[in-house]
Design a protein around this motif. Structure first.
Motif, PDB file in Angstrom:
ATOM      1  N   ASP A 209      63.120  10.243-114.224  1.00  0.00           N
ATOM      2  CA  ASP A 209      62.506  10.447-112.918  1.00  0.00           C
ATOM      3  C   ASP A 209      61.514  11.602-112.966  1.00  0.00           C
ATOM      4  N   ARG A 210      60.412  11.444-112.271  1.00  0.00           N
ATOM      5  CA  ARG A 210      59.367  12.460-112.218  1.00  0.00           C
ATOM      6  C   ARG A 210      59.768  13.551-111.219  1.00  0.00           C
ATOM      7  N   VAL A 211      59.685  14.805-111.650  1.00  0.00           N
ATOM      8  CA  VAL A 211      59.993  15.946-110.778  1.00  0.00           C
ATOM      9  C   VAL A 211      58.897  16.993-110.936  1.00  0.00           C
ATOM     10  N   GLN A 212      58.656  17.742-109.869  1.00  0.00           N
ATOM     11  CA  GLN A 212      57.617  18.767-109.888  1.00  0.00           C
ATOM     12  C   GLN A 212      58.129  20.055-109.254  1.00  0.00           C
ATOM     13  N   ALA A 213      57.613  21.170-109.719  1.00  0.00           N
ATOM     14  CA  ALA A 213      57.953  22.470-109.148  1.00  0.00           C
ATOM     15  C   ALA A 213      56.812  23.436-109.441  1.00  0.00           C
ATOM     16  N   HIS A 214      56.554  24.328-108.505  1.00  0.00           N
ATOM     17  CA  HIS A 214      55.586  25.394-108.717  1.00  0.00           C
ATOM     18  C   HIS A 214      56.287  26.596-109.345  1.00  0.00           C
ATOM     19  N   GLY A 215      55.731  27.103-110.420  1.00  0.00           N
ATOM     20  CA  GLY A 215      56.264  28.284-111.069  1.00  0.00           C
ATOM     21  C   GLY A 215      55.384  29.486-110.834  1.00  0.00           C
ATOM     22  N   VAL A 216      55.985  30.663-110.796  1.00  0.00           N
ATOM     23  CA  VAL A 216      55.242  31.914-110.613  1.00  0.00           C
ATOM     24  C   VAL A 216      54.876  32.456-111.990  1.00  0.00           C
ATOM     25  N   TRP A 217      53.580  32.564-112.256  1.00  0.00           N
ATOM     26  CA  TRP A 217      53.097  33.010-113.555  1.00  0.00           C
ATOM     27  C   TRP A 217      52.682  34.471-113.576  1.00  0.00           C
ATOM     28  N   GLY A 218      52.570  35.080-112.410  1.00  0.00           N
ATOM     29  CA  GLY A 218      52.204  36.487-112.395  1.00  0.00           C
ATOM     30  C   GLY A 218      51.911  36.962-110.995  1.00  0.00           C
ATOM     31  N   HIS A 219      51.759  38.272-110.858  1.00  0.00           N
ATOM     32  CA  HIS A 219      51.399  38.890-109.583  1.00  0.00           C
ATOM     33  C   HIS A 219      49.938  39.304-109.685  1.00  0.00           C
ATOM     34  N   GLY A 220      49.076  38.433-109.225  1.00  0.00           N
ATOM     35  CA  GLY A 220      47.643  38.617-109.368  1.00  0.00           C
ATOM     36  C   GLY A 220      47.119  37.861-110.578  1.00  0.00           C
ATOM     37  N   ALA A 221      45.833  37.509-110.533  1.00  0.00           N
ATOM     38  CA  ALA A 221      45.236  36.698-111.592  1.00  0.00           C
ATOM     39  C   ALA A 221      45.208  37.426-112.930  1.00  0.00           C
ATOM     40  N   GLU A 222      44.941  38.723-112.904  1.00  0.00           N
ATOM     41  CA  GLU A 222      44.866  39.482-114.158  1.00  0.00           C
ATOM     42  C   GLU A 222      46.223  39.513-114.854  1.00  0.00           C
ATOM     43  N   ASP A 223      47.276  39.729-114.070  1.00  0.00           N
ATOM     44  CA  ASP A 223      48.624  39.776-114.626  1.00  0.00           C
ATOM     45  C   ASP A 223      49.019  38.421-115.210  1.00  0.00           C
ATOM     46  N   VAL A 267      50.458  34.110-108.610  1.00  0.00           N
ATOM     47  CA  VAL A 267      49.791  32.932-109.150  1.00  0.00           C
ATOM     48  C   VAL A 267      50.851  31.860-109.362  1.00  0.00           C
ATOM     49  N   ARG A 268      50.668  30.711-108.714  1.00  0.00           N
ATOM     50  CA  ARG A 268      51.636  29.621-108.792  1.00  0.00           C
ATOM     51  C   ARG A 268      50.953  28.385-109.366  1.00  0.00           C
ATOM     52  N   LEU A 269      51.529  27.883-110.443  1.00  0.00           N
ATOM     53  CA  LEU A 269      50.998  26.697-111.106  1.00  0.00           C
ATOM     54  C   LEU A 269      52.034  25.585-111.047  1.00  0.00           C
ATOM     55  N   LEU A 270      51.549  24.360-110.827  1.00  0.00           N
ATOM     56  CA  LEU A 270      52.431  23.207-110.716  1.00  0.00           C
ATOM     57  C   LEU A 270      52.847  22.714-112.091  1.00  0.00           C
ATOM     58  N   SER A 271      54.143  22.497-112.267  1.00  0.00           N
ATOM     59  CA  SER A 271      54.667  21.872-113.478  1.00  0.00           C
ATOM     60  C   SER A 271      55.199  20.493-113.128  1.00  0.00           C
ATOM     61  N   THR A 272      54.898  19.523-113.968  1.00  0.00           N
ATOM     62  CA  THR A 272      55.364  18.151-113.782  1.00  0.00           C
ATOM     63  C   THR A 272      56.222  17.778-114.977  1.00  0.00           C
ATOM     64  N   SER A 273      57.435  17.325-114.705  1.00  0.00           N
ATOM     65  CA  SER A 273      58.399  17.080-115.775  1.00  0.00           C
ATOM     66  C   SER A 273      59.131  15.770-115.540  1.00  0.00           C
ATOM     67  N   TRP A 274      59.874  15.375-116.558  1.00  0.00           N
ATOM     68  CA  TRP A 274      60.808  14.263-116.441  1.00  0.00           C
ATOM     69  C   TRP A 274      62.224  14.822-116.326  1.00  0.00           C
ATOM     70  N   LEU A 275      62.946  14.345-115.343  1.00  0.00           N
ATOM     71  CA  LEU A 275      64.373  14.628-115.219  1.00  0.00           C
ATOM     72  C   LEU A 275      65.104  13.404-115.759  1.00  0.00           C
ATOM     73  N   VAL A 276      65.784  13.603-116.864  1.00  0.00           N
ATOM     74  CA  VAL A 276      66.384  12.490-117.611  1.00  0.00           C
ATOM     75  C   VAL A 276      67.904  12.591-117.532  1.00  0.00           C
ATOM     76  N   THR A 277      68.548  11.470-117.286  1.00  0.00           N
ATOM     77  CA  THR A 277      70.004  11.410-117.372  1.00  0.00           C
ATOM     78  C   THR A 277      70.413  10.222-118.246  1.00  0.00           C
ATOM     79  N   ALA A 278      71.563  10.342-118.864  1.00  0.00           N
ATOM     80  CA  ALA A 278      72.100   9.272-119.684  1.00  0.00           C
ATOM     81  C   ALA A 278      73.604   9.522-119.826  1.00  0.00           C
ATOM     82  N   ASP A 279      74.335   8.477-120.153  1.00  0.00           N
ATOM     83  CA  ASP A 279      75.793   8.582-120.235  1.00  0.00           C
ATOM     84  C   ASP A 279      76.278   8.190-121.630  1.00  0.00           C
TER      85      ASP A 279
END
Length: 282
Positions: A209-223, A267-279
């Protein structure tokens, strides 16, 4: 020393890359932590579960899994001694007694068969030298009916940090992000490949399943830019450029990241991932 067959990745994660991640574990958790709850929910962890965290890094997901299973236990496995040292320190500081960490290679680690109710991983399963063998070994570690749940990056173009690095094409030798079939961040970006590998490893009921979340990469663009330059891809690019190109690249990346400033200055960048489950079949 533990038995290691994935020697290339072991050298990387016990060298500068592992040291960087260990030193900046809080920042990496700010980047990737948005996937923790979906991952742990998908694993179905309850109070008495025994959990294996594959590629646990500095152990945030291991500790959170342990808290969800106060009458159970959680084991974090990773190649990286620097990150495991940080994981143990944090667990002790937080008073989490039902968690432990071990250095090892998931492909060959001698798990007790059926020892775990669930296996989880946040971005730790893309680097296997032999993914079918590694996932097969993890499946063996699960009890019949046990659940595997992991998060891995989807297509590179759908991840904001890749777009940021790609803005440097023409200034630095930015190439493709990963080679299909080889260990690396985007080795499992194709859902059909995930299904094929897990099926070959003996898992059933595979979901992607496709999942997305915004991650915090720093406080300000320079950081945020300085943090990106400190990552493996960032260091690799700067090492190949002269001083003039490096300076132009720094300005370009900082300008790009200014376009992702949130109201609180992060600074918040979007990450797109797969959430995988299996048994593991009963």
């Amino acid at each position: 020393m533990p038995d290691i067959v994935n020697t290339g990745q072991s050298q990387a994660w016990n060298g500068p890359e592992g040291t960087h991640w260990a030193r900046h574990q809080d920042r990496w958790n700010a980047v990737n932590g948005g996937f923790d709850q979906p991952l742990l929910d998908a694993a179905g962890i309850t109070g008495e579960h025994r959990i294996l965290d594959v590629g646990c890094g500095s152990g945030q997901t291991t500790r959170r899994a342990a808290r969800r299973a106060p009458r159970g236990r959680a084991l974090g496995l990773d190649l990286s001694a620097p990150m495991l040292a940080e994981a143990r320190t944090r667990a002790e500081e937080q008073g989490i007694g039902n968690v432990s960490f071990v250095q090892g290679d998931a492909q060959v680690y001698p798990f007790e068969e059926g020892a775990f109710d669930a296996a989880i991983s946040r971005y730790g399963v893309m680097f296997f030298a032999d993914p079918i063998t590694a996932f097969g070994n993890v499946r063996r570690a699960l009890r019949p009916g046990g659940r595997l749940a992991f998060v891995c990056p989807a297509d590179a173009a759908d991840n904001g940090w890749v777009t940021a690095i790609a803005s440097l094409r023409g200034l630095l030798p930015v190439g493709d992000f990963g080679t299909p079939g080889l260990p690396g961040m985007f080795s499992l970006a194709a859902p059909d490949r995930i299904r094929d590998i897990l099926t070959a490893a003996g898992f059933t009921a595979v979901t992607v399943d496709r999942v997305q979340a915004h991650g915090v990469w720093g406080h300000g663009a320079e950081d945020a830019a300085e943090f990106l330059w400190g990552t493996g891809p960032g260091r690799h690019l700067l090492e190949q450029a002269d001083a003039r190109a490096r300076e132009r690249a720094r300005r370009t990346l900082t300008d790009h990241l200014r376009g992702h400033l949130a109201a609180d200055g992060t600074v918040r960048l979007l990450s797109t991932s797969w959430l995988v489950t299996a048994d593991r079949a009963r």
